[in-house]
Design a protein around this motif. Sequence first.
Motif, PDB file in Angstrom:
ATOM      1  N   ASP A 231       0.849  -1.184   0.000  1.00 49.14           N
ATOM      2  CA  ASP A 231       0.000   0.000   0.000  1.00 49.14           C
ATOM      3  C   ASP A 231       0.887   1.237   0.000  1.00 49.14           C
ATOM      4  O   ASP A 231       2.116   1.152   0.147  1.00 49.14           O
ATOM      5  CB  ASP A 231      -0.923   0.020   1.222  1.00 49.14           C
ATOM      6  N   ILE A 232       0.263   2.402  -0.130  1.00 51.18           N
ATOM      7  CA  ILE A 232       0.989   3.670  -0.134  1.00 51.18           C
ATOM      8  C   ILE A 232       0.872   4.337   1.238  1.00 51.18           C
ATOM      9  O   ILE A 232      -0.230   4.453   1.785  1.00 51.18           O
ATOM     10  CB  ILE A 232       0.463   4.619  -1.226  1.00 51.18           C
ATOM     11  N   TYR A 233       2.010   4.773   1.759  1.00 47.39           N
ATOM     12  CA  TYR A 233       2.089   5.441   3.056  1.00 47.39           C
ATOM     13  C   TYR A 233       2.725   6.817   2.880  1.00 47.39           C
ATOM     14  O   TYR A 233       3.446   7.068   1.906  1.00 47.39           O
ATOM     15  CB  TYR A 233       2.925   4.620   4.038  1.00 47.39           C
ATOM     16  N   ILE A 234       2.467   7.691   3.846  1.00 43.97           N
ATOM     17  CA  ILE A 234       3.070   9.014   3.855  1.00 43.97           C
ATOM     18  C   ILE A 234       3.640   9.279   5.239  1.00 43.97           C
ATOM     19  O   ILE A 234       3.043   8.891   6.256  1.00 43.97           O
ATOM     20  CB  ILE A 234       2.042  10.101   3.450  1.00 43.97           C
ATOM     21  N   VAL A 253      -6.842   5.500  -2.666  1.00 39.74           N
ATOM     22  CA  VAL A 253      -5.452   5.278  -3.069  1.00 39.74           C
ATOM     23  C   VAL A 253      -5.093   3.805  -2.930  1.00 39.74           C
ATOM     24  O   VAL A 253      -4.479   3.215  -3.819  1.00 39.74           O
ATOM     25  CB  VAL A 253      -4.489   6.146  -2.243  1.00 39.74           C
ATOM     26  N   ASN A 254      -5.463   3.213  -1.797  1.00 39.68           N
ATOM     27  CA  ASN A 254      -5.115   1.828  -1.532  1.00 39.68           C
ATOM     28  C   ASN A 254      -6.313   0.908  -1.710  1.00 39.68           C
ATOM     29  O   ASN A 254      -7.457   1.305  -1.494  1.00 39.68           O
ATOM     30  CB  ASN A 254      -4.548   1.699  -0.121  1.00 39.68           C
ATOM     31  N   SER A 255      -6.029  -0.323  -2.096  1.00 39.04           N
ATOM     32  CA  SER A 255      -7.068  -1.321  -2.325  1.00 39.04           C
ATOM     33  C   SER A 255      -6.511  -2.677  -1.929  1.00 39.04           C
ATOM     34  O   SER A 255      -5.392  -2.789  -1.441  1.00 39.04           O
ATOM     35  CB  SER A 255      -7.482  -1.316  -3.803  1.00 39.04           C
ATOM     36  N   ASP A 256      -7.282  -3.740  -2.178  1.00 38.86           N
ATOM     37  CA  ASP A 256      -6.767  -5.074  -1.890  1.00 38.86           C
ATOM     38  C   ASP A 256      -5.866  -5.579  -3.006  1.00 38.86           C
ATOM     39  O   ASP A 256      -5.424  -6.732  -2.988  1.00 38.86           O
ATOM     40  CB  ASP A 256      -7.908  -6.053  -1.621  1.00 38.86           C
ATOM     41  N   SER A 257      -5.564  -4.724  -3.983  1.00 39.45           N
ATOM     42  CA  SER A 257      -4.611  -5.044  -5.041  1.00 39.45           C
ATOM     43  C   SER A 257      -3.236  -4.509  -4.668  1.00 39.45           C
ATOM     44  O   SER A 257      -3.030  -4.018  -3.558  1.00 39.45           O
ATOM     45  CB  SER A 257      -5.087  -4.427  -6.362  1.00 39.45           C
TER      46      SER A 257
END
Length: 323
Positions: A231-234, A253-257
């Motif tokens: 996933d994407i983090y900041i 932004v985030n998903s189960d993909s």
Amino acid sequence: MNPHRFACAMALALACTTATAAELLAPGVISTGLQETSATFSPDGGTVYFMRSDFGEKDDTILVSHRQHGHWSTPEVTSFSGQWHDSEPSVSPDGKRLYFVSNRPPRPGAAPVMAQMAGHPFPGKNLWYVERQADGRWGEPVHVDGALNDGAMIYNPSVAANGDVYFSAHRPDSGRAYQIYVARQTAHGLAPPERVELGDPAHNRMDPAIDPDQRFILFAGDEGDALGRADIYIAFRQPDGRWGKPEHLAGEVNSDSLENAPSLGRRFGELYVSSNRGEEVHFPKARDDAHSLQQRLESPLNGSRNVWRFDIGAVLKAHGIAR
């Protein structure tokens, strides 16, 4: 607590980690049924460079497209790519350099760069750059010599306005996972890389996207709450100069993909992410014939990685960043 104040506090907390809806970048032109990732833009936002590859990502090439009359042009292979395993372009904030990684030989007569993990050899990556020439074209690729390119697993460069280069790598102090590093610009070139301290190094952290002023950094990984493989983090710079605890970006932004390869656009809050999210199929589906099946399986939403655009302006403003 006063109910109104409680509601406001909850709204602010949500704004800290929520981004707006996903928008596929140029479906059928840039985002296709192949793999596209690592979008990076010219300073005026009118030119995009990105990577395209096969599903196995054994054949990576850097392409370029131009915004013309409100549409993106048919992508072409850049002048410096097309022969080697080239990927992950990153244009500097001033547009004068474009960094990328490649398995090409680091010097004339040398062998192509190879890496190995768990006994399996594969094309390695070193960091290179091309420089903008007086005629507007890119010059010949230049290998970044020095400690930054020690090893063969250097990925996803991202450049700050002062010339500091962030990247992900597997190095002796990475542990079993990949970590993010920074090579700071000095009067004598890039200093030896330092690991960016973002918490427990047991977590895998890849694909940094640094704010030009280094006020925040985005990356791909799993801090223990990822919805998918990554996933994407900041993380935000704290008053003492250290990085705060990484925050999971909510919203779409985030998903189960798989989400990775974040990059910043040229407008405030503009974020581009690579994701292999696809079109959900419900059964029984409308009966396919050969043509409709082929068309659907070759579409951008066939499970290949594509480039998606988001707006994280509200996230930044909630942390006191307004431009």
